[in-house]
Design a protein around this motif. Structure first.
Motif, PDB file in Angstrom:
ATOM      1  N   TYR A 115     119.883  15.879  80.300  1.00 19.09           N
ATOM      2  CA  TYR A 115     119.368  16.892  81.219  1.00 19.09           C
ATOM      3  C   TYR A 115     119.278  16.333  82.639  1.00 19.09           C
ATOM      4  O   TYR A 115     119.685  16.989  83.603  1.00 19.09           O
ATOM      5  CB  TYR A 115     117.990  17.367  80.743  1.00 19.09           C
ATOM      6  CG  TYR A 115     117.351  18.349  81.677  1.00 19.09           C
ATOM      7  CD1 TYR A 115     117.755  19.674  81.699  1.00 19.09           C
ATOM      8  CD2 TYR A 115     116.344  17.950  82.544  1.00 19.09           C
ATOM      9  CE1 TYR A 115     117.174  20.581  82.563  1.00 19.09           C
ATOM     10  CE2 TYR A 115     115.759  18.848  83.417  1.00 19.09           C
ATOM     11  CZ  TYR A 115     116.173  20.168  83.415  1.00 19.09           C
ATOM     12  OH  TYR A 115     115.597  21.048  84.278  1.00 19.09           O
ATOM     13  N   VAL A 116     118.774  15.116  82.796  1.00 18.09           N
ATOM     14  CA  VAL A 116     118.667  14.497  84.118  1.00 18.09           C
ATOM     15  C   VAL A 116     120.051  14.308  84.734  1.00 18.09           C
ATOM     16  O   VAL A 116     120.256  14.582  85.919  1.00 18.09           O
ATOM     17  CB  VAL A 116     117.901  13.158  84.029  1.00 18.09           C
ATOM     18  CG1 VAL A 116     118.022  12.364  85.307  1.00 18.09           C
ATOM     19  CG2 VAL A 116     116.446  13.406  83.688  1.00 18.09           C
ATOM     20  N   PHE A 117     121.018  13.877  83.942  1.00 20.97           N
ATOM     21  CA  PHE A 117     122.371  13.703  84.458  1.00 20.97           C
ATOM     22  C   PHE A 117     122.936  15.025  84.963  1.00 20.97           C
ATOM     23  O   PHE A 117     123.507  15.097  86.054  1.00 20.97           O
ATOM     24  CB  PHE A 117     123.287  13.125  83.376  1.00 20.97           C
ATOM     25  CG  PHE A 117     124.731  13.163  83.753  1.00 20.97           C
ATOM     26  CD1 PHE A 117     125.249  12.255  84.655  1.00 20.97           C
ATOM     27  CD2 PHE A 117     125.578  14.130  83.221  1.00 20.97           C
ATOM     28  CE1 PHE A 117     126.579  12.303  85.025  1.00 20.97           C
ATOM     29  CE2 PHE A 117     126.897  14.180  83.585  1.00 20.97           C
ATOM     30  CZ  PHE A 117     127.405  13.267  84.485  1.00 20.97           C
ATOM     31  N   LEU A 118     122.792  16.087  84.169  1.00 21.10           N
ATOM     32  CA  LEU A 118     123.329  17.384  84.572  1.00 21.10           C
ATOM     33  C   LEU A 118     122.636  17.921  85.823  1.00 21.10           C
ATOM     34  O   LEU A 118     123.279  18.494  86.704  1.00 21.10           O
ATOM     35  CB  LEU A 118     123.217  18.378  83.417  1.00 21.10           C
ATOM     36  CG  LEU A 118     124.136  18.108  82.233  1.00 21.10           C
ATOM     37  CD1 LEU A 118     123.842  19.082  81.098  1.00 21.10           C
ATOM     38  CD2 LEU A 118     125.587  18.191  82.646  1.00 21.10           C
ATOM     39  N   LYS A 119     121.340  17.723  85.924  1.00 22.60           N
ATOM     40  CA  LYS A 119     120.611  18.200  87.107  1.00 22.60           C
ATOM     41  C   LYS A 119     120.998  17.402  88.350  1.00 22.60           C
ATOM     42  O   LYS A 119     121.150  17.967  89.428  1.00 22.60           O
ATOM     43  CB  LYS A 119     119.093  18.127  86.887  1.00 22.60           C
ATOM     44  CG  LYS A 119     118.582  19.228  86.022  1.00 22.60           C
ATOM     45  CD  LYS A 119     118.886  20.557  86.684  1.00 22.60           C
ATOM     46  CE  LYS A 119     118.779  21.692  85.732  1.00 22.60           C
ATOM     47  NZ  LYS A 119     119.258  22.952  86.274  1.00 22.60           N
ATOM     48  N   ARG A 120     121.153  16.094  88.232  1.00 26.42           N
ATOM     49  CA  ARG A 120     121.579  15.289  89.383  1.00 26.42           C
ATOM     50  C   ARG A 120     122.955  15.708  89.864  1.00 26.42           C
ATOM     51  O   ARG A 120     123.212  15.789  91.064  1.00 26.42           O
ATOM     52  CB  ARG A 120     121.595  13.802  89.020  1.00 26.42           C
ATOM     53  CG  ARG A 120     120.216  13.190  88.968  1.00 26.42           C
ATOM     54  CD  ARG A 120     120.286  11.731  88.713  1.00 26.42           C
ATOM     55  NE  ARG A 120     120.868  11.068  89.891  1.00 26.42           N
ATOM     56  CZ  ARG A 120     121.268   9.826  89.900  1.00 26.42           C
ATOM     57  NH1 ARG A 120     121.169   9.098  88.816  1.00 26.42           N
ATOM     58  NH2 ARG A 120     121.774   9.291  90.989  1.00 26.42           N
ATOM     59  N   ARG A 121     123.831  15.997  88.928  1.00 26.19           N
ATOM     60  CA  ARG A 121     125.177  16.437  89.293  1.00 26.19           C
ATOM     61  C   ARG A 121     125.147  17.810  89.974  1.00 26.19           C
ATOM     62  O   ARG A 121     125.847  18.051  90.953  1.00 26.19           O
ATOM     63  CB  ARG A 121     126.041  16.480  88.038  1.00 26.19           C
ATOM     64  CG  ARG A 121     127.479  16.605  88.330  1.00 26.19           C
ATOM     65  CD  ARG A 121     128.292  16.287  87.115  1.00 26.19           C
ATOM     66  NE  ARG A 121     129.693  16.453  87.431  1.00 26.19           N
ATOM     67  CZ  ARG A 121     130.652  16.382  86.575  1.00 26.19           C
ATOM     68  NH1 ARG A 121     130.381  16.112  85.332  1.00 26.19           N
ATOM     69  NH2 ARG A 121     131.889  16.554  86.942  1.00 26.19           N
ATOM     70  N   GLU A 122     124.307  18.697  89.459  1.00 24.84           N
ATOM     71  CA  GLU A 122     124.180  20.025  90.054  1.00 24.84           C
ATOM     72  C   GLU A 122     123.594  19.945  91.459  1.00 24.84           C
ATOM     73  O   GLU A 122     124.095  20.590  92.392  1.00 24.84           O
ATOM     74  CB  GLU A 122     123.300  20.900  89.162  1.00 24.84           C
ATOM     75  CG  GLU A 122     123.100  22.300  89.674  1.00 24.84           C
ATOM     76  CD  GLU A 122     122.187  23.112  88.778  1.00 24.84           C
ATOM     77  OE1 GLU A 122     121.995  24.298  89.068  1.00 24.84           O
ATOM     78  OE2 GLU A 122     121.654  22.564  87.796  1.00 24.84           O
ATOM     79  N   ILE A 123     122.561  19.147  91.640  1.00 23.69           N
ATOM     80  CA  ILE A 123     121.946  18.993  92.958  1.00 23.69           C
ATOM     81  C   ILE A 123     122.935  18.351  93.935  1.00 23.69           C
ATOM     82  O   ILE A 123     123.021  18.743  95.101  1.00 23.69           O
ATOM     83  CB  ILE A 123     120.648  18.171  92.844  1.00 23.69           C
ATOM     84  CG1 ILE A 123     119.582  18.995  92.117  1.00 23.69           C
ATOM     85  CG2 ILE A 123     120.144  17.741  94.215  1.00 23.69           C
ATOM     86  CD1 ILE A 123     118.350  18.212  91.725  1.00 23.69           C
ATOM     87  N   GLY A 124     123.710  17.387  93.472  1.00 26.84           N
ATOM     88  CA  GLY A 124     124.731  16.780  94.322  1.00 26.84           C
ATOM     89  C   GLY A 124     125.768  17.791  94.776  1.00 26.84           C
ATOM     90  O   GLY A 124     126.208  17.772  95.928  1.00 26.84           O
ATOM     91  N   SER A 125     126.154  18.694  93.873  1.00 23.67           N
ATOM     92  CA  SER A 125     127.119  19.732  94.247  1.00 23.67           C
ATOM     93  C   SER A 125     126.536  20.670  95.292  1.00 23.67           C
ATOM     94  O   SER A 125     127.220  21.057  96.249  1.00 23.67           O
ATOM     95  CB  SER A 125     127.533  20.535  93.017  1.00 23.67           C
ATOM     96  OG  SER A 125     128.224  19.739  92.105  1.00 23.67           O
ATOM     97  N   VAL A 126     125.276  21.043  95.139  1.00 24.02           N
ATOM     98  CA  VAL A 126     124.628  21.927  96.113  1.00 24.02           C
ATOM     99  C   VAL A 126     124.550  21.237  97.477  1.00 24.02           C
ATOM    100  O   VAL A 126     124.828  21.852  98.513  1.00 24.02           O
ATOM    101  CB  VAL A 126     123.229  22.357  95.616  1.00 24.02           C
ATOM    102  CG1 VAL A 126     122.450  23.067  96.711  1.00 24.02           C
ATOM    103  CG2 VAL A 126     123.349  23.241  94.397  1.00 24.02           C
ATOM    104  N   ILE A 127     124.213  19.968  97.492  1.00 21.30           N
ATOM    105  CA  ILE A 127     124.131  19.229  98.760  1.00 21.30           C
ATOM    106  C   ILE A 127     125.496  19.142  99.418  1.00 21.30           C
ATOM    107  O   ILE A 127     125.627  19.319 100.631  1.00 21.30           O
ATOM    108  CB  ILE A 127     123.521  17.830  98.516  1.00 21.30           C
ATOM    109  CG1 ILE A 127     122.042  17.965  98.182  1.00 21.30           C
ATOM    110  CG2 ILE A 127     123.717  16.925  99.727  1.00 21.30           C
ATOM    111  CD1 ILE A 127     121.386  16.685  97.734  1.00 21.30           C
ATOM    112  N   ARG A 128     126.547  18.880  98.626  1.00 20.00           N
ATOM    113  CA  ARG A 128     127.900  18.833  99.193  1.00 20.00           C
ATOM    114  C   ARG A 128     128.315  20.182  99.776  1.00 20.00           C
ATOM    115  O   ARG A 128     128.933  20.244 100.846  1.00 20.00           O
ATOM    116  CB  ARG A 128     128.899  18.383  98.132  1.00 20.00           C
ATOM    117  CG  ARG A 128     128.869  16.889  97.887  1.00 20.00           C
ATOM    118  CD  ARG A 128     130.043  16.450  97.045  1.00 20.00           C
ATOM    119  NE  ARG A 128     130.016  16.997  95.698  1.00 20.00           N
ATOM    120  CZ  ARG A 128     129.371  16.453  94.679  1.00 20.00           C
ATOM    121  NH1 ARG A 128     128.686  15.347  94.838  1.00 20.00           N
ATOM    122  NH2 ARG A 128     129.404  17.008  93.487  1.00 20.00           N
TER     123      ARG A 128
END
Length: 96
Positions: A65-78
């Motif tokens: 769950y933490v991995f998926l959320k970090r990836r999602e937040i990174g995409s939003v920031i990009r």
């Protein structure tokens, strides 16, 4: 030491089904490195999905769950950074 040796190690163990991702042979080292990175991300994503399908009361579920959320937040920031710098929607989709 080099990309071919790394791929042999990866494929010799558990990930023989991923050989088709790296079938496009090229001599450009940057393209090869990008292919290896894409391969490793796909393996990581599949392992995360496997953890989420397993027994729900383990540390693996939390880590997935933490991995998926970090990836999602990174995409939003990009995406937000790309919008700030004036990239078009097509250019943003190419990078993501």
């Amino acid at each position: 030491r080099d990309a071919d040796e790394a791929l042999r190690v990866i494929f010799s163990r558990n990930y023989t089904s991923y050989r088709q991702i790296t079938t496009g042979e090229t001599r450009n080292p940057y393209v090869r490195l990008q292919n290896i990175e894409r391969l490793l991300y796909s393996i990581l994503h599949d392992e995360v999905q496997r953890l989420l399908r397993g027994y729900p009361f383990t540390i693996g579920t939390v880590l997935a769950y933490v991995f998926l959320k970090r990836r999602e937040i990174g995409s939003v920031i990009r995406i937000l950074n790309a919008k700030y710098y004036g990239y078009t929607e097509e250019q943003i989709r190419e990078v993501l």
